[in-house]
Design an enzyme around this catalytic site. Structure first.
Site, PDB file in Angstrom:
ATOM      1  N   ALA A  12      -9.257 -23.792  35.243  1.00  0.00           N
ATOM      2  CA  ALA A  12     -10.400 -23.419  36.064  1.00  0.00           C
ATOM      3  C   ALA A  12     -10.419 -24.282  37.311  1.00  0.00           C
ATOM      4  O   ALA A  12      -9.662 -25.245  37.417  1.00  0.00           O
ATOM      5  CB  ALA A  12     -11.699 -23.623  35.285  1.00  0.00           C
ATOM      6  N   GLU A  30     -13.075 -26.097  40.336  1.00  0.00           N
ATOM      7  CA  GLU A  30     -14.456 -26.523  40.575  1.00  0.00           C
ATOM      8  C   GLU A  30     -14.983 -26.230  41.979  1.00  0.00           C
ATOM      9  O   GLU A  30     -15.880 -26.935  42.444  1.00  0.00           O
ATOM     10  CB  GLU A  30     -14.548 -28.032  40.313  1.00  0.00           C
ATOM     11  CG  GLU A  30     -13.821 -28.932  41.350  1.00  0.00           C
ATOM     12  CD  GLU A  30     -12.412 -29.355  40.968  1.00  0.00           C
ATOM     13  OE1 GLU A  30     -11.784 -28.657  40.160  1.00  0.00           O
ATOM     14  OE2 GLU A  30     -11.943 -30.380  41.489  1.00  0.00           O
ATOM     15  N   HIS A  67     -16.538 -29.611  32.296  1.00  0.00           N
ATOM     16  CA  HIS A  67     -15.641 -30.349  33.180  1.00  0.00           C
ATOM     17  C   HIS A  67     -15.838 -29.899  34.631  1.00  0.00           C
ATOM     18  O   HIS A  67     -16.036 -30.727  35.525  1.00  0.00           O
ATOM     19  CB  HIS A  67     -14.188 -30.133  32.728  1.00  0.00           C
ATOM     20  CG  HIS A  67     -13.159 -30.800  33.589  1.00  0.00           C
ATOM     21  ND1 HIS A  67     -12.604 -32.014  33.283  1.00  0.00           N
ATOM     22  CD2 HIS A  67     -12.591 -30.422  34.764  1.00  0.00           C
ATOM     23  CE1 HIS A  67     -11.735 -32.356  34.228  1.00  0.00           C
ATOM     24  NE2 HIS A  67     -11.714 -31.402  35.142  1.00  0.00           N
ATOM     25  N   GLU A  68     -15.787 -28.586  34.845  1.00  0.00           N
ATOM     26  CA  GLU A  68     -15.897 -28.099  36.231  1.00  0.00           C
ATOM     27  C   GLU A  68     -17.294 -28.392  36.781  1.00  0.00           C
ATOM     28  O   GLU A  68     -17.447 -28.745  37.941  1.00  0.00           O
ATOM     29  CB  GLU A  68     -15.598 -26.599  36.316  1.00  0.00           C
ATOM     30  CG  GLU A  68     -14.252 -26.177  35.725  1.00  0.00           C
ATOM     31  CD  GLU A  68     -13.055 -26.985  36.198  1.00  0.00           C
ATOM     32  OE1 GLU A  68     -13.083 -27.511  37.326  1.00  0.00           O
ATOM     33  OE2 GLU A  68     -12.086 -27.110  35.412  1.00  0.00           O
ATOM     34  N   HIS A  72     -17.579 -31.957  37.908  1.00  0.00           N
ATOM     35  CA  HIS A  72     -16.901 -32.204  39.183  1.00  0.00           C
ATOM     36  C   HIS A  72     -17.873 -32.123  40.367  1.00  0.00           C
ATOM     37  O   HIS A  72     -17.586 -32.664  41.430  1.00  0.00           O
ATOM     38  CB  HIS A  72     -15.788 -31.176  39.408  1.00  0.00           C
ATOM     39  CG  HIS A  72     -14.431 -31.602  38.936  1.00  0.00           C
ATOM     40  ND1 HIS A  72     -13.917 -32.854  39.174  1.00  0.00           N
ATOM     41  CD2 HIS A  72     -13.455 -30.922  38.272  1.00  0.00           C
ATOM     42  CE1 HIS A  72     -12.689 -32.924  38.660  1.00  0.00           C
ATOM     43  NE2 HIS A  72     -12.385 -31.768  38.103  1.00  0.00           N
TER      44      HIS A  72
HETATM   45  N1  B3K Z   1      -9.133 -29.369  39.963  1.00  0.00           N
HETATM   46  C1  B3K Z   1      -8.528 -28.252  39.305  1.00  0.00           C
HETATM   47  C2  B3K Z   1      -7.038 -28.331  39.241  1.00  0.00           C
HETATM   48  C3  B3K Z   1      -6.324 -27.780  40.419  1.00  0.00           C
HETATM   49  C4  B3K Z   1      -4.839 -27.727  40.136  1.00  0.00           C
HETATM   50  C5  B3K Z   1      -4.063 -27.271  41.284  1.00  0.00           C
HETATM   51  N2  B3K Z   1      -2.677 -27.045  40.950  1.00  0.00           N
HETATM   52  C6  B3K Z   1      -9.073 -28.048  37.934  1.00  0.00           C
HETATM   53  C7  B3K Z   1      -9.714 -29.211  37.298  1.00  0.00           C
HETATM   54  O1  B3K Z   1      -9.124 -30.244  37.062  1.00  0.00           O
HETATM   55  O2  B3K Z   1     -10.883 -29.129  37.042  1.00  0.00           O
HETATM   56 ZN    ZN Z   2     -10.747 -31.503  36.895  1.00  0.00          ZN
END
Ligand code: B3K
Ligand code: ZN
Length: 852
Positions: free
Chosen positions: A261, A263, A296-297, A300
Site C-alpha cells: 500500500a 501512504e 501502518h499507512e 505515516h
Molecule cells: N511507502 C510505501 C512504499 C513505497 C515503495 C516504493 N517502491 C509503502 C509503505 O511503506 O507504507
Molecule cells: Zn511504510
C-alpha cells in the site's frame, strides 16, 4: 550504473511554492499540464526531473522557450538562465495505458474494473510531469482531473473544491491539498468504483469523512479495513497524541500494485490484498494483516508525511518508526507475545538472511544505484527494531516525551535520522549511542553465560558482528538485554533488569538473590527479543525446559522451546523427549487460555531460516530432512492427545475475536500434526473440516493439509476450491500458493501453474503467489530447474516491471553458501543474465551478488 552517495547531498537550489496540475485522460494517452511557482534558495541550476515524458511545450513567465534556452535528456530538463522567481508551465504527453512498471500513472485491472492510479514513491512523480522530484521539496498542490464519464471516480489529495462536466461525455474534479507535501506523496485515481463511507471525530473535534473505494464486486469486503482505520486513528491519539489533520481520508483498492500500500496524503492507494477482507474469502492471517497495513499507512500521516525524509538515504526514518508503530498497534489487538513472535520470525528468516548475504546494507545506506532496491527488510524491520530498543530503554513516559519533541520540532519538515535521535535524546542522552546501529550492516552475535557466587548471580555478555565486505570494521553496538532470574524449584521470578551492553564484553551482577531450598537460579536473557541479535547463551537443556514452563514473558517462553528445537536440529541426538515433554506440558496449560500462543509453540524455524546457519556447503535437502524428522518426532510424541485436543476445539460459529482466531489456528496446527503422525481417521477429519468450514481460515487450513499430505482425494478438493472462488482473484492467488508450497510439488508442476491462462505477469500478486512461495522452498528453489525458473522470470520482468524483477532476484542472494557444484552453475546463469538485463534495479543486485 551510477552510484549516488549520501555524502554528496546538497539542498535544492529552488523551492516550489505552489503547483497546479491538470491531468486529462484520453483513450490512448493522457496530457498533463503543470504550472510551477518557483523561488530561488541557493545558487545553482534549475533542473526538473522527468522520465518517459513527451514534452509538448514549455513556457517561463508566460513566454514560450526556444530550444536553445533549455537542455533536455532522458532524465531531466535544465533551464539555462533561471531568474530567482519564476513560473514554469509545461505540457507533456504520457501513456498510462501501456505503463507496465506500475510507477507514475498507470492502468490497472481490466474490463469493468479498469482504472488509472498513481504510484509516486520514490521517483514516480517524474513519470507524470517535469518536477524537482525529491523528498525535500515540499509544495502545495491543486489538481484538476478530467476523464470520460465512464470513469465516475476522480480523486486526488486533499479536499474536493469543484466538479463539473466538460461537454457531454467528459467530466472533471478539482482538488486542493492545503498541506505542503513532497511529490512522492502525490496521488490521483481515475476509476469506476463504489465507496464505503463513515466518519471519525478527532480528539481535536475535527469531523473527518472516511471513504474506502473498491470495485462493485469487492465493496462489501471493506468493513474490516474501515474499522481498522478508525482503530488506528484512535490509537495514534491515545498513544502518540497525534490527530488527523484533513477533512477527508480516502483509501482506494487496486489489483495491480507492486507492494502492499502507499501512504499518499489523504488518499492511500492499496493493493487489494491489503485492504479487502471477508470471513468467506480471507484467512485470519490475511485479515489481521489488512488491519496492520491500514494502520501502518495511517500512521505515516505523522511519521512520513508531516515529517518526511530529507533524502532517500533516510528512508528508515519514516519506515522503521512506522513499522514499530504498526507492530505496537497490532500487539494491542491480540496476544502481545504472538505479535512479537511473528515479528521476530519475519526478522530472522528475511532480515537476518539479508544481513548475512551479498545484499547486506546498513539501515541507513550511504550509497545506492536504484533507490527502489532499498525498500528492504533491513530498512523496514531492522529499522523498527532500533526504534523498539530505544522505546524499551527509555520506557513509556520518556519515549513519549522524546516523540513529542520530535513532532514539535520537525512538523512540516524533511529531516534525517540524526534529527530523530537528537529529538529523542531530550528524554535520555543514551539515545545518541544508537547511531552506529544505523550505519553498520550485519547481525551481531550475542554470546553469554551466567554463574552463581553465594547469593550473587553474574551474567557475562559478549558481542561480535561479522565484517561485511566494503564496510568499515565493525564496532561494539549498544545492546539492551532484558534479563530475569527465576527460582528453578518454585518458578518464582527473583529479579529482572534491562542490561545495556555497550562494549565488546562485560559482566552484570545481580546481588541478594534468595533461592528456595535446593534451587538454582535460572537466567532468562533477551526477553521479548530486546535487541535484533543472534543469541548463544549457556542455558542447560533442563533450564530451557523450565523456562518453557514458567517464564512469564510469552516471547521468551516460546523462545526457550525454539532454542531446544534449534539445538536438536543442529545436534546429533535422535532423542527429543525433553523438547516434546516441555511442549506437551505448555500446550496443555495454554490451549484454553491463549490458544494462539499454544499454536505457535509448535513452530519450527522455516527452512529458509535454518539455511542461515551455513556460510558454506549449505545442503537444503539435508536441512529439510532433519526438520521433517523433528516434526515427525513431535507428532509421534503427541499422537495420543492431538485428536482429543482437536475434537475439544469443536465446530464453532465464526467470530472475529483473538480467541476464536487462536482456536482456528490451533485446530489447523493439530490437523497437520494428526496427519503427520498418521493418526487413524485424520484424512476424514481434514475432509470434514473443509466441508463444514465456517470461514476461509478453516477451509484453507484443511485444503493446505490435504495438499501437503497428498491425501487421496486431493484433486477433488483442489477443484472444489477453485470453482467456489473462481471469481475472487485474491483467493485464486491463495490457491496457487497452496499448491506451490507443498514440498512434493515439483518445478515442472510449478511451471505448469505459471503456464495457466489466468497467470498474469502484469499482476504482481499473481506472480508472487507462485514465485515468492517457491522462494520459501529451498530444496526446489536451489535445484538447477528452480534457479532457471526464477531467473527466467527475472529476465522476463526486467523490461516490463523492473521493481518486481529485482525483488524476485533477491531470493537467490545467498547462492554463494551452496556447495561448489551448484555454485558453478548458478554463477554462470547469473553472469548470463547480467549480459541481458537492462534495468538498474536488476543490474545493481546482480553486481552485488556476483562481486559482494
Ligand atoms: N511507502 C510505501 C512504499 C513505497 C515503495 C516504493 N517502491 C509503502 C509503505 O511503506 O507504507
Ligand atoms: Zn511504510
Amino acid at each position: 550504473p551510477t552510484k549516488i552517495y549520501l555524502k554528496d547531498y546538497t539542498p535544492p537550489s529552488f523551492d516550489v511554492t505552489k503547483v497546479d496540475l491538470d491531468i486529462q485522460l484520453f483513450d490512448e494517452y493522457a496530457t498533463v499540464y503543470s504550472k510551477l511557482l518557483m523561488h530561488r534558495r541557493y545558487d545553482g541550476k534549475l533542473v526538473l526531473l522527468g522520465r518517459s515524458l513527451e514534452l509538448q511545450s514549455i513556457c517561463v513567465n508566460g513566454k514560450s522557450l526556444s530550444a536553445d534556452e533549455y537542455t533536455l535528456d532522458d532524465e531531466s530538463l535544465t533551464l539555462h538562465d533561471a531568474a530567482d522567481e519564476l513560473t514554469i508551465e509545461t505540457v507533456v504527453r504520457i501513456t498510462p495505458q501501456t505503463n507496465t512498471t506500475l510507477e507514475g500513472l498507470y492502468q490497472s485491472g481490466q474490463g469493468d474494473e479498469l482504472m488509472f492510479v498513481t504510484q509516486c514513491e520514490p521517483e514516480g512523480f517524474r513519470k507524470i510531469t517535469y518536477f524537482p522530484d525529491r523528498p525535500d521539496v515540499l509544495t502545495e498542490y491543486t489538481t484538476r482531473l478530467e476523464a470520460p464519464k465512464r470513469f465516475k471516480t476522480l480523486l486526488a489529495n486533499g479536499n474536493l473544491i469543484e466538479s463539473g462536466d466538460v461537454g457531454d461525455d467528459r467530466h472533471f474534479t478539482i482538488w486542493h491539498d492545503p498541506t505542503k507535501k513532497p511529490s512522492y506523496l502525490f496521488a490521483a485515481v481515475i476509476a469506476n468504483l463504489e465507496v464505503l463511507s463513515d466518519s471519525y471525530t478527532t480528539i481535536e473535534g475535527r469531523d473527518v469523512l472516511l471513504e474506502v473505494y473498491a470495485s462493485a464486486h469487492d465493496i462489501d469486503k471493506c468493513h474490516v479495513g474501515m474499522q481498522a482505520l478508525k482503530d488506528a486513528m484512535k490509537w495514534d491519539e491515545d498513544n502518540y497524541g497525534r490527530a488527523y489533520d484533513l477533512d477527508r481520508y480516502m483509501i482506494v483498492a487496486t489489483s495491480q500494485f507492486n507492494m502492499g500500500a502507499m501512504e499518499n496524503k489523504g488518499l492511500n492507494i492499496f493493493n487489494t490484498s491489503c485492504v479487502l477482507s471477508s470471513p468467506e474469502t480471507t484467512s485470519d492471517e490475511r485479515s489481521f494483516n489488512v488491519k496492520s497495513v491500514i494502520a501502518h499507512e495511517y500512521f505515516h500521516n505523522w511519521t512520513g508525511n508531516r515529517i518526511t525524509c530529507r533524502d532517500w538515504f533516510q528512508l528508515c526514518l519514516k519506515e522503521g518508526f512506522t513499522v514499530f508503530r504498526d507492530q505496537s498497534f497490532s500487539g494491542d489487538f491480540r496476544s502481545k507475545a504472538v505479535q512479537r513472535i511473528e515479528d521476530v520470525a519475519l526478522l530472522r528468516s528475511a532480515q537476518f538472511a539479508e544481513d548475512a548475504g551479498t545484499l547486506a546494507h546498513p539501515v541507513r545506506p550511504e550509497s545506492f544505484v536504484e533507490i527502489n532496491n532499498f525498500y528492504t527488510m533491513t530498512i523496514y524491520e531492522k529499522g523498527a527494531e532500533i526504534v523498539r530498543m530505544l522505546a524499551n530503554l527509555l520506557g513509556k513516559e520518556k519515549f513519549r516525551q522524546g516523540t513529542d519533541e520530535y513532532f514539535r520540532r520537525y512538523d512540516g519538515m524533511a529531516v534525517t535520522v540524526e534529527d530523530f535521535l537528537s529529538a529523542l535524546s531530550v528524554a535520555d542522552e543514551r539515545v545518541s549511542l544508537f547511531m552506529p546501529w544505523y550505519r553498520q550492516p550485519g547481525t551481531p552475535v550475542l554470546s553469554g553465560s551466567s554463574r552463581i557466587d553465594g547469593d550473587t548471580v553474574v551474567v557475562s555478555l559478549a558481542q561480535v558482528t561479522r565484517h561485511v565486505p566494503n564496510y568499515d570494521a565493525p564496532i561494539a553496538l549498544p545492546i539492551p538485554v532484558d534479563t530475569a532470574i527465576f527460582d528453578s524449584v518454585t518458578g518464582e521470578m527473583l529479579a529482572s533488569q534491562m542490561l545495556l551492553l555497550t562494549k565488546d564484553q562485560d559482566e552484570f551482577v545481580f546481588d541478594g538473590i534468595q533461592l528456595s531450598d535446593g534451587a538454582h537460579p535460572v537466567v532468562s536473557v533477551l526477553r521479548n527479543f530486546s535487541a535484533p541479535v543472534k543469541l548463544d547463551f549457556n542455558y542447560t537443556d533442563e533450564d530451557l525446559a523450565r523456562l518453557v514452563a514458567f517464564e512469564t514473558e510469552g516471547f521468551n517462553q516460546w523462545q526457550a522451546l525454539q532454542t531446544l528445537v534449534n539445538r536438536w536440529l543442529f545436534g546429533n541426538s535422535d532423542d527429543a523427549a525433553i523438547l516434546t515433554d516441555a511442549l506437551k506440558t505448555a500446550v496443555t496449560k495454554l490451549k484454553d487460555t491463549d490458544p494462539m500462543l499454544a499454536a505457535r509453540l509448535f513452530d519450527l524455524p522455516s527452512e529458509k531460516e535454518l539455511a542461515m546457519a551455513y556460510d558454506t556447503d549449505y545442503d537444503p535437502v539435508a536441512v529439510k530432512a532433519r526438520r521433517d524428522k523433528l516434526k515427525a518426532l513431535i507428532a509421534q510424541a503427541l499422537s495420543d492427545v492431538v485428536s482429543d485436543w482437536y475434537a475439544s476445539l469443536g465446530n464453532e460459529v465464526y467470530a472475529d475475536t483473538p480467541d476464536a482466531r487462536g482456536r482456528r489456528l490451533l485446530k489447523n496446527v493439530l490437523l497437520d500434526l494428526s496427519l503427520t503422525a498418521g493418526v487413524d481417521g485424520a484424512d476424514a477429519l481434514a475432509y470434514e473440516q473443509y466441508k463444514n468450514a465456517s470461514c476461509m481460515s478453516e477451509r484453507l487450513g484443511a485444503l493446505i493439509a490435504i495438499i501437503h499430505h497428498n491425501l487421496e482425494q486431493k484433486q477433488t478438493f483442489i477443484d472444489d476450491f477453485y470453482s467456489r472462488f473462481s471469481d475472487e482473484d485474491l483467493v485464486i492467488d491463495t490457491w496457487l500458493a497452496a499448491q506451490t508450497s507443498a514440498s512434493h510439488t515439483s518445478i515442472d508442476e510449478i511451471a505448469g501453474l505459471m503456464a495457466r491462462d489466468d497467470f498474469d505477469w502484469n499482476t504482481p500478486n499473481r506472480v508472487r503467489a507462485v514465485l515468492s512461495t517457491l522462494a520459501a522452498k529451498p530444496v526446489q528453489l536451489w535445484s538447477e530447474a528452480g534457479v532457471a525458473l526464477c531467473l527466467s522470470a527475472v529476465e522476463r520482468l526486467d523490461g516490463s516491471n523492473p521493481l518486481m524483477a529485482a525483488r524476485l532476484l533477491t531470493a537467490l542472494a545467498r547462492w554463494q553458501t551452496l556447495s561448489s557444484e551448484p555454485k558453478v552453475v548458478i554463477k554462470q546463469k547469473l553472469e548470463s543474465l547480467q549480459t541481458k538485463a537492462k534495468s538498474k534495479n536488476v543490474l545493481e543486485f546482480l553486481g552485488n551478488m556476483l562481486n559482494g
